[in-house]
Each structure stands twice: as structure tokens, then as C-alpha cells.
Design a protein around this motif. Structure first.
Motif, PDB file in Angstrom:
ATOM      1  N   LEU A  13       0.831  -1.201   0.000  1.00 26.02           N
ATOM      2  CA  LEU A  13       0.000   0.000   0.000  1.00 26.02           C
ATOM      3  C   LEU A  13       0.869   1.255   0.000  1.00 26.02           C
ATOM      4  N   LEU A  14       1.887   1.275   0.843  1.00 25.13           N
ATOM      5  CA  LEU A  14       2.789   2.426   0.895  1.00 25.13           C
ATOM      6  C   LEU A  14       3.513   2.612  -0.435  1.00 25.13           C
ATOM      7  N   TYR A  15       3.903   1.519  -1.056  1.00 26.67           N
ATOM      8  CA  TYR A  15       4.582   1.607  -2.353  1.00 26.67           C
ATOM      9  C   TYR A  15       3.659   2.232  -3.398  1.00 26.67           C
ATOM     10  N   ARG A  16       2.418   1.755  -3.463  1.00 29.08           N
ATOM     11  CA  ARG A  16       1.471   2.317  -4.436  1.00 29.08           C
ATOM     12  C   ARG A  16       1.205   3.786  -4.156  1.00 29.08           C
ATOM     13  N   LEU A  17       1.062   4.127  -2.888  1.00 28.78           N
ATOM     14  CA  LEU A  17       0.831   5.514  -2.510  1.00 28.78           C
ATOM     15  C   LEU A  17       2.024   6.391  -2.869  1.00 28.78           C
ATOM     16  N   SER A  18       3.232   5.881  -2.655  1.00 21.69           N
ATOM     17  CA  SER A  18       4.426   6.674  -2.944  1.00 21.69           C
ATOM     18  C   SER A  18       4.588   6.934  -4.438  1.00 21.69           C
ATOM     19  N   ARG A  19       4.021   6.081  -5.270  1.00 23.54           N
ATOM     20  CA  ARG A  19       4.118   6.267  -6.716  1.00 23.54           C
ATOM     21  C   ARG A  19       3.048   7.200  -7.259  1.00 23.54           C
ATOM     22  N   SER A  20       2.059   7.538  -6.445  1.00 25.37           N
ATOM     23  CA  SER A  20       1.020   8.463  -6.897  1.00 25.37           C
ATOM     24  C   SER A  20       1.493   9.903  -6.671  1.00 25.37           C
ATOM     25  N   THR A  21       0.777  10.866  -7.252  1.00 27.88           N
ATOM     26  CA  THR A  21       1.163  12.266  -7.091  1.00 27.88           C
ATOM     27  C   THR A  21       0.971  12.721  -5.647  1.00 27.88           C
ATOM     28  N   ALA A  22       0.020  12.153  -4.948  1.00 22.16           N
ATOM     29  CA  ALA A  22      -0.208  12.512  -3.547  1.00 22.16           C
ATOM     30  C   ALA A  22       0.866  11.912  -2.644  1.00 22.16           C
ATOM     31  N   GLY A  23       1.612  10.960  -3.137  1.00 21.44           N
ATOM     32  CA  GLY A  23       2.611  10.281  -2.322  1.00 21.44           C
ATOM     33  C   GLY A  23       3.986  10.899  -2.374  1.00 21.44           C
ATOM     34  N   ARG A  24       4.151  12.010  -3.073  1.00 25.06           N
ATOM     35  CA  ARG A  24       5.465  12.643  -3.174  1.00 25.06           C
ATOM     36  C   ARG A  24       6.042  12.990  -1.794  1.00 25.06           C
ATOM     37  N   PRO A  25       5.253  13.573  -0.881  1.00 24.32           N
ATOM     38  CA  PRO A  25       5.807  13.822   0.464  1.00 24.32           C
ATOM     39  C   PRO A  25       6.192  12.529   1.189  1.00 24.32           C
ATOM     40  N   LEU A  26       5.445  11.461   0.937  1.00 19.64           N
ATOM     41  CA  LEU A  26       5.759  10.173   1.550  1.00 19.64           C
ATOM     42  C   LEU A  26       7.094   9.650   1.028  1.00 19.64           C
ATOM     43  N   ALA A  27       7.354   9.814  -0.250  1.00 18.92           N
ATOM     44  CA  ALA A  27       8.625   9.369  -0.816  1.00 18.92           C
ATOM     45  C   ALA A  27       9.784  10.168  -0.217  1.00 18.92           C
ATOM     46  N   GLY A  28       9.576  11.457  -0.013  1.00 18.83           N
ATOM     47  CA  GLY A  28      10.615  12.268   0.611  1.00 18.83           C
ATOM     48  C   GLY A  28      10.880  11.847   2.044  1.00 18.83           C
ATOM     49  N   LEU A  29       9.821  11.558   2.768  1.00 21.48           N
ATOM     50  CA  LEU A  29       9.957  11.093   4.141  1.00 21.48           C
ATOM     51  C   LEU A  29      10.682   9.746   4.191  1.00 21.48           C
TER      52      LEU A  29
END
Length: 68
Positions: A13-29
């Protein structure tokens, strides 16, 4: 540890979220949390002693090299 997380439902779930446009802050974190400076192993006393010893050796070497 990351490989194990990727195999779980939460990891997927986190991987899919990080690949979406809303997940950009998650990828940075995630990138910030993976930085070696905040790894738990670096907080162990033996590791800190080793690093201090290496810093002392380097400082002594630089002081001796500066005198040439």
C-alpha cells in the motif's frame, strides 16, 4: 528490513501511494528515514567510539601533514 516491508500488505500500500502524485511527500519522508545518520546502529556506544577514534586519527594526520 525494507525488503520484508515490501512483502507485507502495508508495504504494498505504501509503495502504491508513494508512486502516486499525492505520495510525493511520503517518498521524501522515506528517503529521509533511510539516511544512514539516523540508523539505530549508529547510536550504539561502540560505533560512536569507533567514529571518534577515526576522527582523532584523521585530525592527527591532518595536523602532521600541515607541518610539511
Amino acid at each position: 528490513m525494507i525488503a520484508k516491508l515490501k512483502q507485507t500488505a502495508l508495504g504494498k500500500l505504501l509503495y502504491r501511494l508513494s508512486r502516486s502524485t499525492a505520495g510525493r511527500p511520503l517518498a521524501g519522508l522515506a528517503a529521509l528515514l533511510q539516511h544512514e545518520a539516523i540508523q539505530l546502529a549508529h547510536l550504539k556506544p561502540a560505533h560512536r567510539r569507533h567514529n571518534q577514534t577515526q576522527c582523532d586519527i584523521l585530525a592527527q594526520f591532518e595536523a602532521e601533514s600541515g607541518n610539511m
